[in-house]
Scaffold this motif. Sequence first.
Motif, PDB file in Angstrom:
ATOM      1  N   HIS A   1       0.780  -1.195  -0.005  1.00 16.65           N
ATOM      2  CA  HIS A   1       0.054  -0.043  -0.006  1.00 16.65           C
ATOM      3  C   HIS A   1       0.833   1.157  -0.035  1.00 16.65           C
ATOM      4  O   HIS A   1       1.822   1.197   0.761  1.00 16.65           O
ATOM      5  N   HIS A   2       0.392   2.189  -0.533  1.00 18.32           N
ATOM      6  CA  HIS A   2       0.954   3.668  -0.368  1.00 18.32           C
ATOM      7  C   HIS A   2       0.388   4.570   0.550  1.00 18.32           C
ATOM      8  O   HIS A   2       0.802   5.686   0.422  1.00 18.32           O
ATOM      9  N   ALA A   3      -0.628   4.310   1.096  1.00 13.39           N
ATOM     10  CA  ALA A   3      -0.909   5.131   2.325  1.00 13.39           C
ATOM     11  C   ALA A   3      -1.843   4.375   3.095  1.00 13.39           C
ATOM     12  O   ALA A   3      -2.518   3.123   2.854  1.00 13.39           O
ATOM     13  N   TYR A   4      -1.876   4.804   4.469  1.00 17.52           N
ATOM     14  CA  TYR A   4      -2.376   4.082   5.582  1.00 17.52           C
ATOM     15  C   TYR A   4      -3.143   4.815   6.547  1.00 17.52           C
ATOM     16  O   TYR A   4      -2.971   5.887   6.805  1.00 17.52           O
ATOM     17  N   PRO A   5      -4.441   4.346   6.795  1.00 19.21           N
ATOM     18  CA  PRO A   5      -5.360   5.252   7.439  1.00 19.21           C
ATOM     19  C   PRO A   5      -4.739   5.081   9.230  1.00 19.21           C
ATOM     20  O   PRO A   5      -4.083   4.389   9.606  1.00 19.21           O
ATOM     21  N   VAL A   6      -4.740   6.442   9.419  1.00 16.19           N
ATOM     22  CA  VAL A   6      -4.216   6.687  10.900  1.00 16.19           C
ATOM     23  C   VAL A   6      -5.382   6.518  11.948  1.00 16.19           C
ATOM     24  O   VAL A   6      -6.274   7.402  11.572  1.00 16.19           O
ATOM     25  N   VAL A   7      -5.571   5.592  13.025  1.00 10.33           N
ATOM     26  CA  VAL A   7      -6.640   5.312  13.583  1.00 10.33           C
ATOM     27  C   VAL A   7      -6.358   5.487  15.248  1.00 10.33           C
ATOM     28  O   VAL A   7      -5.237   5.318  15.489  1.00 10.33           O
TER      29      VAL A   7
END
Length: 868
Positions: free
Chosen positions: A629-635
């Motif tokens: 992946h090239h982006a990850y949700p920050v949660v």
Amino acid sequence: MAGRGCCCCCCGDTESRSPEELTILGETREEEDEILPRKDYESLDYDKCFNEPYQEVLENLDTKKVKRYEIVKWILVFAIGVCTGLVGLFVDFFVRLFSQLKFKVVEKSVEECTERGCLALSLLELLGFNMTFVFLASVLCLIEPVAAGSGIPEIKCYLNGVKIPGIVRLRTLLSKAIGVLFAVAGGLFVGKEGPMIHSGAIVGAGLPQFQSITFRRIKFNFPYFRSDRDKRDFVSAGAAAGVAAAFGAPIGGTLFSLEEGSSFWNQALTWKVLFCSMSATFTLNFFRSGILFGSWGSFQLPGLLNFGEFKCSDADKKCHLWTAVDLAFFVVMGVIGGLLGATFNCLNKRLAKYRMRNVQPKPKLARVLESLLVSMVSTIVIFVSSMTLGECRKIISPTHTDNGTFQLQISSSSSEDLNSTTKTFFCPNDTYNDMATLFFNPQESAILQLFHQDGTFSPVTLLLFIILYFLLACWTYGVTVPSGLFVPALLCGAAYGRLVANILKTCSYIGLDHVYSGTFALIGAASFLGGVVRMTISLTVILIESTNEITYGLPIMVTLMVAKWTGDFFNKGIYDIHIDLRGVPLLEWETEVEMDRLRASDIMEPNLTYVYPHTRIQSVVSILRTTAHHAYPVVTENRGNEKEFMKGNLLISNNIKFKKSSILTRAGEQRRRSQSMKSYPSSELRNMCDEQGNTEVVEDGEDMLQQMLERRHTPYPNLYPDRSPSEEWTMEERFRPLTFHGLVLRSQLVTLLIRGVCYSESQSSASQPCLSYSEMTEDYPRYPDIHDLDLALLNPRMIMNVSPYMNSCPYTVSPNTHVSQVFNLFRTMGLRHLPVINAVGEVVGMITRHNLTHEFLQERLRQHHMTI
């Protein structure tokens, strides 16, 4: 590099690490099968990342800096136009030089050998010239394979938002510009106008960066325009400048960049692109007029391709370039042009597939041999047909024909050029060989002959020329040389239009008093070109600007529209076909109406990998190594909804049941992706794929789920910042409700790792080093890869605070959003990632470009029908 020494705070003693930490950091190869292949095509990060470093830049901006920034941008736009014009001048000068040398030697040999009977020697001389030039062009494309072809499909993809490796490199520009002049001078049925568009785009991408990977040691401290947004805008300007330089059509170039390329546009960009196009046009015009005519500053030659002036005689008051009756014939010609274009595209698609299966997998020498074979066959066809199939036609006065009607007139200089390009091979005085005039001239000169030559070409000659040229041009487009398609399509179409004019002249019972061959040749060129490339607005303006005759606007527009509609009934345009063959996820202008049966929840990717605001280094490294992946949700964990989550409340969309159903397919999907690794260039991935080839596939769904849950790297390996994923976690612990806070990019995480942006457990997050915007973008556009880092220098127990660097306000959609709304938002705003957030602020999926392609939506629609 400044700031790289900061990573010492993340260093630690490797001997004190646990086996689990050593595994995650890559010091053992136990979990190597989790590494996913890198994708060939990535999307542009066109959307602005509003994080703290960028906010600092905005706060420090003042009126003077903004004005200075705009002035620098306008200067760079002007420089891009000037450089593109100079590239066109370079290509045109050497094409003329080599072509004149070749034709002068061969024509002299033909004249001498006609009497002595040694025409075979003349053929060998022509073969020697052409095959040498084509060999050099093909070798340059072996050095940089992306330089092959016209480059328009690749630039169209880039402006649509897709990165293609090596497409805008300086080495590509050198191979393209030098290779195309050898390909055109080598007698191949290709043009230099398409590669000019690619060359202009490369100039636009590289000039504002003031650095190149080809010359790594040459660096300038120029921190501006270090983003995909600015770079894509400059590429738009460069592509438009390439069109303007090729055709002398600055407005057409601007519309080309808007219609055929850019997914994202704004009003400010329009003015800059037009200014860049004007700069390219007048730079090329200034130098060509001075070099060819010695009249510096006269601006007589606006582009590389000049259609000449269409003008009736002033003595004939009844003369018209076209009439209302002619418009009906133009519509019919548009239909035939669309059919011819569809046939051309169909044959070329089959050839391209054959090359992909049988030529490209072979050693590189096979591609060179194919180019030489095409050159040899084309040369023999040109020579033999010119010597045996041509007819001797009488040179008619430029003002009157045999029946006394006035014909189209051109300027005296153009008339002299036409007379000088007529070939008299095997013909007596005051006559010319019509087939040799078409074949034994540069393609631009042959187009002028068809547009403006008053002497008629034999219908038989025109028909044979169309057939031969059609087949050879179709075979040539796609070989390993830089090759444009505009000029070959225009020449073949002009011959078709001239043939129609000749037929109408012989049919006097139709009642046509005036049939102007040049007008019909122009409409034929427009119909065939439109049937091949399927362009409408920009191509109409380009042809109008090239002819400098506004009265041709309506017939050209009608012809192009009819040709496009006819061709679209059978297949796509030639550029879209080659884009599809390469598997590039190109987004169209809009989706089909029936796609609104789908919602965002139907097309999103539910299996996500999350990042917590404060995450251990070992988790960050694990994520980067085990995902592509090239982006990850920050949660963060949503404990307030945990009770409802356990009860399976319908408002909480990422419940356990939903996650169970989605994870069942993950192992199978992982195995299919591992098998596809064999197509990737990395030998490490190929070897890993071979090692996995003997693994048995688990058929039972529950066993597969259990295996996935027992693995160390679960789909969510970093839910807790204080510990790694545990095998003792229950299903409920693995899939807690997670509140969405923002997006962090892969490139940002790698940059933070390199620069040691982290803090220890005994410290607060305020002790973490802060990076500026210039430091975050210093490695643009080629950020380091996680597989290239020395992981032994990283302390896995350190903690990284990603909150200051994430995009805290990305565009989001609801799971119930219709697909058309999702598509319009994604394409219009130039997004790369679109999180799907439910009613209580929890992330439930992610939508990327691949989820919005036509093929993916069609497949999901079929599944939707099956479910219903």
